[in-house]
Design a protein around this motif. Structure first.
Motif, PDB file in Angstrom:
ATOM      1  N   ASP A  82       0.833  -1.202   0.000  1.00 42.46           N
ATOM      2  CA  ASP A  82       0.000   0.000   0.000  1.00 42.46           C
ATOM      3  C   ASP A  82       0.875   1.262   0.000  1.00 42.46           C
ATOM      4  O   ASP A  82       2.108   1.174  -0.088  1.00 42.46           O
ATOM      5  N   LEU A  83       0.242   2.409   0.117  1.00 40.68           N
ATOM      6  CA  LEU A  83       0.967   3.672  -0.048  1.00 40.68           C
ATOM      7  C   LEU A  83       1.823   4.033   1.157  1.00 40.68           C
ATOM      8  O   LEU A  83       2.628   4.961   1.101  1.00 40.68           O
ATOM      9  N   ALA A  84       1.651   3.280   2.264  1.00 41.98           N
ATOM     10  CA  ALA A  84       2.527   3.486   3.418  1.00 41.98           C
ATOM     11  C   ALA A  84       3.666   2.474   3.419  1.00 41.98           C
ATOM     12  O   ALA A  84       4.498   2.477   4.322  1.00 41.98           O
ATOM     13  N   GLY A  85       3.682   1.598   2.393  1.00 41.44           N
ATOM     14  CA  GLY A  85       4.737   0.591   2.317  1.00 41.44           C
ATOM     15  C   GLY A  85       4.392  -0.694   3.050  1.00 41.44           C
ATOM     16  O   GLY A  85       5.200  -1.625   3.079  1.00 41.44           O
ATOM     17  N   ASN A  86       3.203  -0.774   3.676  1.00 37.38           N
ATOM     18  CA  ASN A  86       2.790  -2.038   4.291  1.00 37.38           C
ATOM     19  C   ASN A  86       2.614  -3.072   3.191  1.00 37.38           C
ATOM     20  O   ASN A  86       2.054  -2.763   2.138  1.00 37.38           O
ATOM     21  N   SER A  87       3.057  -4.298   3.465  1.00 34.26           N
ATOM     22  CA  SER A  87       2.906  -5.301   2.426  1.00 34.26           C
ATOM     23  C   SER A  87       2.266  -6.545   2.989  1.00 34.26           C
ATOM     24  O   SER A  87       2.325  -6.809   4.191  1.00 34.26           O
TER      25      SER A  87
END
Lengths: 306, 552
Positions: B359-364
């Motif tokens: 996602d756009l926060a870098g959570n994967s």
């Protein structure tokens, strides 16, 4: 290039193969991409066409000798031969006679006839054969190079066997009906086309070289193909010295007798042999065959053939 | 001062253990149990509600014991609480379907992810929590200590000493927790021998063993056939090596198990060597013996490897390279998941791996709807160990970049995600909202199953370039940095072009050409091996790939 890694013949496109086989910058393509000579049959079926109809033909230099080169593109319809594709190959073979080429390099990478073009494709194959004989009769050796992902099957498998020399990589395959065709027609019990080991033991470069159907086994490296093709070309010392040409010469009888002996020896093999592994076992070779590199393998066979 | 209470019994667990052993006597000859008696033995010693660890590893499976447990009568054995790292076998799921087990604490359920989700939705299972490996192992010693463990070993001798073979995996940590807290340890072995090559578990910790009718199942999970590596993966590997390995001088690292990282392993001896990186990067590894590591080992890039488990076919190669791998006096590999995970968390400067969604926060996340896959090892290694104290150049440089010139009191682990912008047609890797959120709602979880937390991620590598998230100074910059390498996905097309160009000027986003990489050089010819056979040759014939990977 930043390293001297070998350039894979199997993974290169037809154009990269041509570029790597010939002296740098010497290639002139006939009916190149810009001419947009595409298949009318595919267009009629609303199927995708390719700007070169899946084959590259032209002339260039190999070790400073004029050669004609033909390279099928396995990525377009499995390198299958249609009307335009076949006409380009036939035309190139006949042009070799006209320009007095020292040799023809034929990079076969094809499953055979293009089913969409049915009869036109079948006729194309027979025209290619006639043109190939004409080139040979004019003393121009035709050298088949087999090492693409599609191998040399169907009509192009026969064409490859008509050549004066057949150079094949371990990954290369040669046969008449391809594994999927046999499985479809005869059932998976007869031939499991997904058993990759079986496919290569029966159609792969090593067994084809063992059975004498290929001249030489090569590394999957364009430079190795180039060197071997150059050697074959130089081996036919002058124009008019192609093996086919020799077949018409006074020692024709000896040549034919040697071929007869080879066929007899093959016919004498146990009819129960159905697999390359069994052929090697019969020759007294074990599992080490699988891992021998091409140079070692050629030496091993040459020692036995002597 | 209160005097000790005289009536309190302090060894109730030991007494309970003795009672279990007493009930088992009719079904064993000393410690050896006949396969046909195993179901009776389990029915005799298990009690309803027991916490049981049924050794399910990533690779090695106690499959005979699992089938025996599933064959127990649910009238006699029920409501067990399973505490095991991996649910891999159909018989693991049967336990819940039959009511033999009710509650589950675990880490990973890859092959059974779909069936597990259905059990959750039909309320046939209670999930305590989904853990990372180290968390679950930690809880074995705190509040999830097994009362009975069912483990897998290679061989036993007459006394019950065990040899674990190359695939040690979880066995030591399971046995340690069970045997020293009055639990019962039962092992299935492939063979009984007079003399073990080495003793990995002493007989004193083992209560029963059975020679299983067939050898325990081991999956070759880490074999990646180089012929499937694409030119895009080669390009991304070039960027990772030049833009991260070389830039930070990463000497100690862990790799994921996908084709992206296999490409890096195969590029080290060619492209890596051409950059003069031998001896400077990728020297010490926490990694299973990946076959694709062979060329880098042979070229002298890789100096040392400690492993979680093993890999089928690598036994002879590993035994012939004891300077590189950890081996026993007998020559065979000694692996250990708990120790290797610890090494990956605390002693490595970089983790690099792939994911399915970011996602756009870098959570994967690798979660997909209708499947509960769990975590496994990536989150431990793909996280910044905030308790770490020892310094290294790579760790310090990353910490400096994050602190942005402010006072630096700690370094930072490099956590790199290497992904293609589309992981398959119609499935963008970059998304506004992870499927994990939907899964959380569907399954009634407390939190979305996020594999790597965005605030741990230092770099994102795609075919479009590298985004260095350490250099981002606000959530907005972070978002644009990710959009800026997200290609033609909807997320990538929604980028703010000006902001992205600014980030590129600052070196937060770097394109291949910014790193001096010509994309035309990214061909498969750079791979040190292009086929499984090339790997066998590179190993001098020592690597013996399983049948499904051979074309000979």
């Amino acid at each position: 290039m930043m390293t001297s890694a070998p350039q894979s013949f199997r993974e290169a496109s037809a154009r990269l193969r041509v570029q790597g086989l010939l002296d740098a910058g010497s290639f002139t393509e006939w009916l190149g991409p810009a001419r947009r000579i595409t298949s009318p049959h595919l267009a009629a079926l609303d199927a995708p066409v390719s700007f070169d109809d899946g084959v590259v033909v032209g002339q260039g230099l190999l070790e400073a000798q004029l050669v004609v080169v033909i390279a099928q593109e396995g990525l377009f319809n499995g390198g299958a031969v249609g009307e335009v594709h076949g006409a380009k190959i036939r035309g190139a073979l006949l042009r070799a006679i006209e320009v007095r080429a020292r040799a023809v390099l034929l990079c076969v990478d094809s499953g055979g006839v293009r089913l969409h073009e049915a009869n036109a494709g079948l006729i194309a194959i027979s025209e290619i054969m006639r043109a190939l004989f004409a080139a040979q009769a004019a003393g121009i050796p035709v050298i088949a190079l087999v090492g693409g992902t599609c191998g040399a099957f169907g009509g192009m498998g026969i064409v490859a066997r008509l050549c004066d020399a057949l150079l094949i990589s371990e990954e290369g395959r040669l046969g008449l009906s391809g594994p999927e065709v046999i499985e479809t027609v005869k059932g998976v019990e007869e031939f499991d086309s997904r058993d990759r080991a079986l496919v290569w033991r029966i159609t792969g470069g090593k067994i084809r070289r063992t059975l004498g159907e290929a001249t030489l086994l090569l590394d999957d490296d364009i430079a190795a193909f180039r060197a071997a093709a150059a050697k074959e070309m130089m081996g036919s010392k002058t124009m008019g010295d192609s093996p086919r040409q020799r077949g018409l010469s006074p020692d024709a009888l000896q040549t034919l007798e040697a071929a007869q002996r080879h066929l007899e020896a093959r016919a004498a093999l146990d009819p129960g042999i159905r697999d390359g592994q069994q052929v090697w076992q019969h020759m007294g070779l074990g599992e080490e065959v699988a891992l021998m590199d091409p140079a070692e393998f050629n030496r091993c066979l040459e020692a036995r053939e002597r | 001062m209160n005097a000790p209470q005289p009536h309190r019994v302090w060894n109730q667990e030991a007494q309970r253990r003795q009672a279990r052993l007493q009930r088992s006597v009719p079904f064993a000859h000393g410690k050896e149990v006949a396969p046909a008696d195993m179901v009776s033995l389990l029915e005799a010693l298990l009690e309803p509600g027991d916490r049981v660890c049924l050794e399910g590893n990533n690779q090695k499976q106690a499959d005979f014991l699992s089938e025996s447990l599933a064959a127990c009568s649910p009238q006699r054995v029920h409501d067990l609480h399973l505490v095991q790292s991996v649910l891999a076998l159909p018989s693991h799921m049967e336990l819940f379907e039959k009511g033999i087990a009710r509650r589950l604490d675990f880490s990973f359920a890859g092959p059974q992810a779909h069936r597990l989700a259905r059990l959750v939705q039909s309320h046939s299972i209670e999930i305590g929590a989904i853990h990372t490996y180290l968390e679950l192992f930690g809880r074995y010693f705190i509040d999830l200590t097994p009362q009975v463990c069912l483990i897998a070993a290679q061989a036993a001798d007459a006394e019950g000493n065990l040899y674990l073979g190359s695939n040690t995996e979880d066995t030591p940590v399971i046995v340690e927790a069970t045997a020293f807290k009055s639990g019962i340890v039962i092992a299935q072995v492939n063979e009984r021998v007079d003399r073990l090559p080495r003793v990995d578990i002493p007989a004193g910790w083992v209560d029963f063993f059975v020679v299983a009718p067939t050898s325990n199942h081991i999956e070759p999970l880490f074999t990646r056939d180089p012929r499937h590596i694409t030119e895009i993966q080669v390009l991304m590997a070039m960027m990772a090596i030049k833009g991260i390995y070389a830039e930070y001088g990463v000497e100690r690292l862990n790799h994921g198990i996908g084709f992206d990282t296999a490409a890096i392993e195969l590029l080290l001896p060619t492209y890596g060597a051409s950059l003069g990186l031998k001896g400077k990067v990728a020297r010490h590894w926490a990694l299973n013996p990946h076959p694709t590591l062979i060329p880098a080992i042979e070229a002298g890039f890789v100096e040392r490897v400690h492993s979680f488990g093993s890999e089928v076919g690598m036994e002879a190669y590993v035994a012939a390279r004891p300077d590189v791998f950890f081996t026993g006096a007998d020559g065979s590999l000694r692996s250990n998941r708990a120790f290797c995970q610890t090494a990956g968390l605390y002693a490595c400067d970089m983790f690099i791996g792939s994911t399915l969604q970011m996602d756009l926060a870098g959570n994967s996340s690798t979660a997909t709807l209708g499947r509960i896959t769990g975590f496994g090892g990536a989150p431990n290694m793909g996280s910044d160990a905030r308790g770490r104290r020892h310094a290294s150049p790579a760790w310090l440089k990353a910490g400096r970049e994050r602190s942005g010139g402010g006072t630096q009191v700690r370094g930072q682990k490099l956590v790199v995600q290497t992904v293609e912008t589309w992981h398959e047609p119609h499935h963008p890797t970059f998304v506004e909202r992870l499927d994990a959120w939907q899964l959380m709602e569907d399954m009634g979880m407390a939190l979305p199953p996020i594999m790597i937390y965005g605030d741990d991620v230092s770099h994102v590598v795609t075919e479009e370039g590298i985004a260095n998230l350490l250099l981002c100074r606000s959530p907005e910059e972070r978002e644009q940095a990710i959009r800026g390498v997200a290609g033609y996905t909807p997320v990538g097309r929604a980028r703010d072009r000006t902001l992205v160009e600014n980030l590129r000027d600052r070196g937060v986003i770097r394109r291949p050409e910014d790193m001096g990489i010509d994309v035309r050089d990214a061909t498969r010819d750079l791979l040190a091996a292009r086929s499984i056979k090339d790997l066998v040759r590179a190993s001098g014939g020592l690597y013996q790939p399983p049948k499904q990977f051979r074309n000979w």
